[in-house]
Design an enzyme around this catalytic site. Structure first.
Site, mmCIF file in Angstrom:
data_model
loop_
_atom_site.group_PDB
_atom_site.id
_atom_site.type_symbol
_atom_site.label_atom_id
_atom_site.label_comp_id
_atom_site.label_asym_id
_atom_site.label_seq_id
_atom_site.Cartn_x
_atom_site.Cartn_y
_atom_site.Cartn_z
ATOM 1 N N SER A 1 0.823 -1.205 0.000
ATOM 2 C CA SER A 1 0.000 0.000 0.000
ATOM 3 C C SER A 1 0.862 1.261 0.000
ATOM 4 O O SER A 1 1.643 1.477 -0.912
ATOM 5 C CB SER A 1 -0.971 -0.029 1.181
ATOM 6 O OG SER A 1 -1.927 0.997 1.079
ATOM 7 N N ASP B 1 -1.947 6.531 -3.930
ATOM 8 C CA ASP B 1 -0.802 5.825 -3.358
ATOM 9 C C ASP B 1 -0.389 4.685 -4.296
ATOM 10 O O ASP B 1 -1.029 4.468 -5.332
ATOM 11 C CB ASP B 1 -1.119 5.349 -1.935
ATOM 12 C CG ASP B 1 -2.146 4.230 -1.896
ATOM 13 O OD1 ASP B 1 -2.927 4.099 -2.856
ATOM 14 O OD2 ASP B 1 -2.187 3.486 -0.902
ATOM 15 N N ASP C 1 -0.698 1.451 -4.605
ATOM 16 C CA ASP C 1 -1.670 0.470 -5.105
ATOM 17 C C ASP C 1 -3.033 1.095 -5.367
ATOM 18 O O ASP C 1 -4.014 0.390 -5.617
ATOM 19 C CB ASP C 1 -1.779 -0.721 -4.161
ATOM 20 C CG ASP C 1 -2.462 -0.395 -2.846
ATOM 21 O OD1 ASP C 1 -2.285 0.738 -2.347
ATOM 22 O OD2 ASP C 1 -3.170 -1.266 -2.304
ATOM 23 N N ASP D 1 -5.416 2.561 -3.735
ATOM 24 C CA ASP D 1 -6.643 2.403 -2.952
ATOM 25 C C ASP D 1 -6.909 3.635 -2.078
ATOM 26 O O ASP D 1 -8.015 3.796 -1.561
ATOM 27 C CB ASP D 1 -6.628 1.120 -2.113
ATOM 28 C CG ASP D 1 -5.538 1.085 -1.050
ATOM 29 O OD1 ASP D 1 -4.647 1.965 -1.059
ATOM 30 O OD2 ASP D 1 -5.570 0.168 -0.203
#
Length: 550
Positions: free
Chosen positions: A128, A282, A284, A286
């Site tokens: 993440s 960010d 990834d 999400d």
């Protein structure tokens, strides 16, 4: 691969302990840790171990589960692609079908793909918004949401049954593709996901506001740029230096859109092109961060502020269109601002609180789809995670980037900025402000310190905090709400190690260990009539809590 690293720490007892004292913990959020050698690091062997645990869990479900298979995605971090194929090679050795994204893609698109392909599970290799030294392995169930505790426990138990971490059977990459158990996919999933994003668009007005977008070297570039372009936004400027997918994240020290430094290059470009809006995802994709123009400077919105703006926009538009359901529901976590609750209430929309973690919001969406009790409208958490379209069952920065751009364009047509709208919400509902304090404690001793902090707070049972009387204490470990008059009530949410103090003036403090990082987190929420009163109360509570935690 890790020989030099092991030689470097050979005479360092503390470093050896840190690398080997535990297996990287695996839970409902998967596992996340630093890259490197050792059982307490993310590497080929720990990746294979969790893949083996997942494979054995799937085998226990029978041939139908193996045939439905697992979708595998990965972000732009170091070794993410390699770990994705390592996972596929272990699963294929068990005769389990896999569908692997042929390029890096966001976590929310993985969630979508699981549902779209009717797969049994999904895996995304990501850490993440963590620094470049980290990577991880997140597992999703067939509903597209993060694992339930039961599923996670089953995978964990199968991991424990592995006798030798170095002898886990996996296919070679050549064998993987000749076996028929691996199908690479991209365009079909991209198209389907983008089609779903288009269903969220409410407005057909002008789309010529200037927008700067940065994916912070991550996965957000392709789907976000496409969504904005196909929605009609004509003036989207990309921060080219940060459009390069690079696991070193060379232009930022910390690829987290919650942090102001991540916006420096975006703001620089924003000033050049006269942008009204700056969007950042960010690695990834999400989480979404947003900066808006405040006179001649840019102001970073908090997760709570953007959530309130989006909720108000969605409810306002749906009420105008006559599509606001009578049984509508807004979902948020217990550490998220109560401004959203006030907004929802003014539209006669129910608010339901969940534990921290978007999997609990996803769980409620699935429950209400099954029972029909409520119609999901919006879900969010203070840590920059939002969801409007339930075709994804995790927070989704791509769909929220699209909605935020639409919202800004809509208000721009009415000669309003997002700051104007936010200030009007404060005027209508009261001035809300929140703050998060994070205390990091690494290693074995760190875990013990965090445990001690939680035990100390429970045992001390404060009746006053920062000079304000405690009205009630929500102890999610005991499962009770303890009232100031010594009565107690039962909490309806699952048992977890969280304490939340509700103070007499309506302020609140919530303390919990992080589920993914070696941190103790303290959340503070305050509501007053004006900013000066909020700032004073917030500062007093922060000082009080720092003195306790230190």
């Amino acid at each position: 691969m890790y020989q030099d690293e092991l030689l470097e720490i050979a005479d360092n007892k503390q470093a050896i302990e840190d690398h080997f004292y535990q297996l990287v913990p695996f839970g409902t959020g998967g596992m996340r840790g630093k890259l490197g050698a050792g059982t307490n690091r993310i590497n080929i062997h720990t990746i294979r171990l969790v893949a083996e645990g997942l494979a054995r869990q799937i085998e226990c479900q029978g041939e139908a589960a193996k045939k439905s298979g697992v979708v595998i995605a990965y972000d732009t971090r170091h070794f993410s692609q390699e770990f994705a194929y390592e996972t596929a090679e272990v699963l294929a050795a068990h005769g389990i079908q896999t569908y692997v994204f042929s390029e890096s893609r966001p976590t929310p698109e993985l969630s979508f793909a699981i549902r779209y392909l009717a797969a049994y599970a999904g895996v995304v290799i990501t850490a993440s918004h963590n620094p470049k030294e980290y990577n991880g392995f997140k597992v999703y169930g067939q509903d597209g949401a993060q694992l339930t505790p039961q599923f996670a426990d089953e995978v964990s138990e199968h991991m424990k049954s592995v006798e030798d971490i170095f002898k886990i059977h996996s296919l070679t990459k050549d064998e993987l593709f000749t076996s028929g158990y691996c199908i690479e996919m991209l365009e079909k999933l991209d198209d389907a996901y983008n089609a779903a994003l288009k269903t969220l668009v409410h407005a057909n007005g002008k789309k010529d506001i200037n927008i700067v977008f940065t994916p912070l070297h991550g996965t957000g570039l392709v789907p976000t740029k496409r969504a904005l372009t196909e929605a009609g936004f004509t003036n989207v400027y990309i921060v080219n230096e940060q459009a390069i997918q690079d696991g070193d994240f060379p232009t930022v020290s910390y690829p987290n859109p919650e942090e102001a430094p991540a916006f420096e290059m975006g703001i620089e470009l924003g000033k050049e092109v006269g942008a009204e809006l700056i969007l950042a995802t960010d690695p990834d994709a999400d989480r979404l961060g947003v900066a808006i123009l405040n006179e001649d400077e840019y102001q970073l919105l908090s997760g709570n502020q953007l959530g309130a703006l989006l909720l108000n926009y969605i409810l306002t538009k749906r009420e105008y269109e006559g599509s606001l359901p009578r049984n509508g529901v807004m979902l948020k976590t217990i550490v998220t601002s109560e401004l959203g609750t006030a907004i929802a209430e003014s539209f006669n929309i129910k608010t339901i609180n969940t534990l921290t973690g978007f999997k609990f919001i996803a769980e409620k969406i699935a429950e209400f789809e099954s029972t029909g009790e409520y119609t999901f409208l919006f879900g969010y958490e203070e840590s920059f995670g939002y969801l409007a379209g339930s075709f994804v069952r995790d927070k989704d920065a791509v769909q929220i980037a699209l909605l935020t751009a639409e919202m800004a364009a809509y208000y721009d047509e009415h000669d309003l900025t997002l700051l104007d709208v936010l200030n009007s919400l404060y005027k209508q509902y009261g001035y809300y402000q929140e703050k998060l304090l994070s205390f990091t404690y690494d290693g074995v001793e760190g875990q013990q310190i965090i445990t001690h902090i939680m035990e100390h707070l429970r045992n001390s049972k404060p009746t006053e905090m920062a000079g304000i009387k405690v009205r009630e204490v929500e102890d999610y470990k005991s499962g009770f709400i303890y009232l100031a008059n010594d009565d107690k009530q039962t909490l309806s949410l699952p048992v977890t190690d969280v304490l939340k103090y509700i103070l007499e003036d309506g302020s609140w403090i919530c303390v919990r260990p992080s589920g993914t990082e070696p941190k103790c987190k303290v959340y503070i929420g305050v509501k007053k009539d004006n900013k000066a009163e909020v700032d004073e109360t917030l500062a007093n509570i922060e000082e009080f809590m720092r003195n306790i935690i230190k």
